[in-house]
Design a protein around this motif. Structure first.
Motif, PDB file in Angstrom:
ATOM      1  N   UNK A  67      -3.419 -16.690 -12.760  1.00 17.59           N
ATOM      2  CA  UNK A  67      -3.690 -18.025 -12.218  1.00 17.59           C
ATOM      3  C   UNK A  67      -4.329 -17.890 -10.842  1.00 17.59           C
ATOM      4  N   UNK A  68      -5.438 -18.594 -10.629  1.00 19.72           N
ATOM      5  CA  UNK A  68      -5.997 -18.637  -9.285  1.00 19.72           C
ATOM      6  C   UNK A  68      -5.107 -19.454  -8.361  1.00 19.72           C
ATOM      7  N   UNK A  69      -4.503 -20.522  -8.897  1.00 16.26           N
ATOM      8  CA  UNK A  69      -3.545 -21.335  -8.139  1.00 16.26           C
ATOM      9  C   UNK A  69      -2.810 -22.220  -9.138  1.00 16.26           C
ATOM     10  N   UNK A  70      -1.798 -22.932  -8.660  1.00 15.01           N
ATOM     11  CA  UNK A  70      -0.910 -23.608  -9.598  1.00 15.01           C
ATOM     12  C   UNK A  70      -1.200 -25.088  -9.789  1.00 15.01           C
ATOM     13  N   UNK A  71      -2.377 -25.575  -9.395  1.00 14.35           N
ATOM     14  CA  UNK A  71      -2.723 -26.965  -9.693  1.00 14.35           C
ATOM     15  C   UNK A  71      -2.785 -27.156 -11.202  1.00 14.35           C
ATOM     16  N   UNK A 129     -14.942  -6.025 -11.898  1.00  9.68           N
ATOM     17  CA  UNK A 129     -16.197  -5.311 -11.743  1.00  9.68           C
ATOM     18  C   UNK A 129     -17.065  -5.990 -10.695  1.00  9.68           C
ATOM     19  N   UNK A 130     -18.311  -6.301 -11.054  1.00 14.04           N
ATOM     20  CA  UNK A 130     -19.242  -6.953 -10.134  1.00 14.04           C
ATOM     21  C   UNK A 130     -19.135  -8.468 -10.164  1.00 14.04           C
ATOM     22  N   UNK A 131     -18.157  -8.980 -10.885  1.00 11.31           N
ATOM     23  CA  UNK A 131     -17.954 -10.426 -10.991  1.00 11.31           C
ATOM     24  C   UNK A 131     -16.685 -10.822 -10.251  1.00 11.31           C
ATOM     25  N   UNK A 132     -16.599 -12.087  -9.890  1.00 10.69           N
ATOM     26  CA  UNK A 132     -15.387 -12.596  -9.237  1.00 10.69           C
ATOM     27  C   UNK A 132     -15.069 -13.978  -9.786  1.00 10.69           C
ATOM     28  N   UNK A 133     -13.848 -14.130 -10.293  1.00 12.56           N
ATOM     29  CA  UNK A 133     -13.346 -15.427 -10.718  1.00 12.56           C
ATOM     30  C   UNK A 133     -12.849 -16.161  -9.474  1.00 12.56           C
ATOM     31  N   UNK A 134     -13.465 -17.298  -9.156  1.00 19.46           N
ATOM     32  CA  UNK A 134     -13.202 -17.940  -7.864  1.00 19.46           C
ATOM     33  C   UNK A 134     -12.331 -19.189  -7.941  1.00 19.46           C
ATOM     34  N   UNK A 171     -20.418 -15.133  -9.388  1.00 17.24           N
ATOM     35  CA  UNK A 171     -19.144 -15.810  -9.209  1.00 17.24           C
ATOM     36  C   UNK A 171     -18.885 -16.669 -10.437  1.00 17.24           C
ATOM     37  N   UNK A 172     -17.668 -16.591 -10.954  1.00 13.37           N
ATOM     38  CA  UNK A 172     -17.278 -17.330 -12.151  1.00 13.37           C
ATOM     39  C   UNK A 172     -16.242 -18.369 -11.733  1.00 13.37           C
ATOM     40  N   UNK A 173     -16.679 -19.616 -11.511  1.00 11.28           N
ATOM     41  CA  UNK A 173     -15.813 -20.613 -10.877  1.00 11.28           C
ATOM     42  C   UNK A 173     -14.872 -21.304 -11.857  1.00 11.28           C
ATOM     43  N   UNK A 174     -13.927 -22.033 -11.294  1.00  7.44           N
ATOM     44  CA  UNK A 174     -13.000 -22.807 -12.101  1.00  7.44           C
ATOM     45  C   UNK A 174     -13.603 -24.074 -12.659  1.00  7.44           C
ATOM     46  N   UNK A 175     -14.713 -24.519 -12.082  1.00  3.67           N
ATOM     47  CA  UNK A 175     -15.424 -25.699 -12.560  1.00  3.67           C
ATOM     48  C   UNK A 175     -16.911 -25.487 -12.312  1.00  3.67           C
ATOM     49  N   UNK A 176     -17.735 -25.925 -13.237  1.00  4.08           N
ATOM     50  CA  UNK A 176     -19.170 -25.791 -13.064  1.00  4.08           C
ATOM     51  C   UNK A 176     -19.696 -24.467 -13.576  1.00  4.08           C
TER      52      UNK A 176
END
Length: 264
Positions: A67-71, A129-134, A171-176
């Protein structure tokens, strides 16, 4: 996905929860295979859960959840997904049933935790790796709201700088959508916050001392449905200016409801 770097072994399952805040819906990502790890299982929607489980099966099973955060729009389905995937571990900084509490640089399966608070006190990004889940630290489009609290905005801006220094390819975001122009995106995020800050200082210097007056001066472009989250970020900016020794910022009366979001 055609907008991802070649060889990046991830999959996207988007939840059907679109809104002004969640954009086209929450992005649930699956990273790697044999087994895959799930980043942000999203809202508790049966069709979404089934789609994530199906993608996990195609990838040799689900080995864990981060989990990136608990929202709720990111974490609500975590418990149910963990159970239905076979009782897999859940990595999270604050979610009460987490089995892993990853700090800076610590691993959760194939993922490396990066502490980047600001949007939430428990927020983590995850390098793969070279990606980041943001998560909600950086979105595919638009900006994020910053929850007020001591050092929240200053810490967020510092965190964006640390993220930029990593040199991620995407960057692999939570939205968009995914973000390929990483440096430009992060520079733009910092510039946007500093632009808001300059407009806020100008309004304070001109004598504005109410939230509505400051919003009208520094967030005039924000549509009505986003005025409430803009208020939250405005308070985070006021906190930062007060911490930096600007007494006018401390004179502004904060809405009582915003205080309930400190560290949210």
């Amino acid at each position: 996905m055609s907008d991802l770097p070649a060889g990046l072994d991830v999959a996207l399952v988007r939840a059907d929860n679109p809104s002004p805040l969640t954009l086209t819906g929450t992005n649930t990502w699956l990273a790697g295979r044999d087994p895959a790890w799930v980043v942000d299982p999203g809202p508790l929607l049966e069709a979404h859960l089934e789609a994530v489980l199906a993608e996990g099966k195609r990838r040799g099973g689900i080995g864990g959840i981060a989990l990136t955060h608990d929202h709720g729009d990111h974490a609500e389905a975590a418990g149910e997904l963990a159970a239905r995937a076979g009782g897999v571990p859940v990595a999270a900084a604050r979610w009460p049933d987490a089995t892993l509490r990853p700090g800076e640089g610590e691993r959760a399966g194939p993922l490396e935790a990066i502490v980047l608070t600001g949007h939430a006190a428990d927020h983590r990004c995850y390098a793969f790796g070279d990606a980041c889940f943001t998560g909600d630290a950086v979105l595919g489009q638009g900006s994020v709201f910053i929850a007020p609290g001591p050092g929240a905005l200053a810490g967020y801006l510092h965190g964006l700088g640390r993220l930029r220094a990593r040199g991620f390819a995407v960057l692999l975001p939570g939205h968009g959508p995914p973000v390929r122009d990483v440096a430009d995106k992060l520079d733009g995020y910092v510039a946007h916050r500093l632009e808001r800050e300059r407009a806020l200082i100008d309004a304070l210097d001109a004598g504005a001392r109410t939230i509505d007056a400051l919003l009208d001066a520094a967030w005039a472009d924000v549509p009505e449905p986003l005025r409430m989250p803009a208020t939250v970020t405005l308070v985070a900016h006021l906190d930062k200016l007060a911490e930096e020794g600007r007494p006018a910022a401390a004179e502004v009366q904060r809405p009582e409801w915003v205080s309930t979001l400190q560290g949210a």
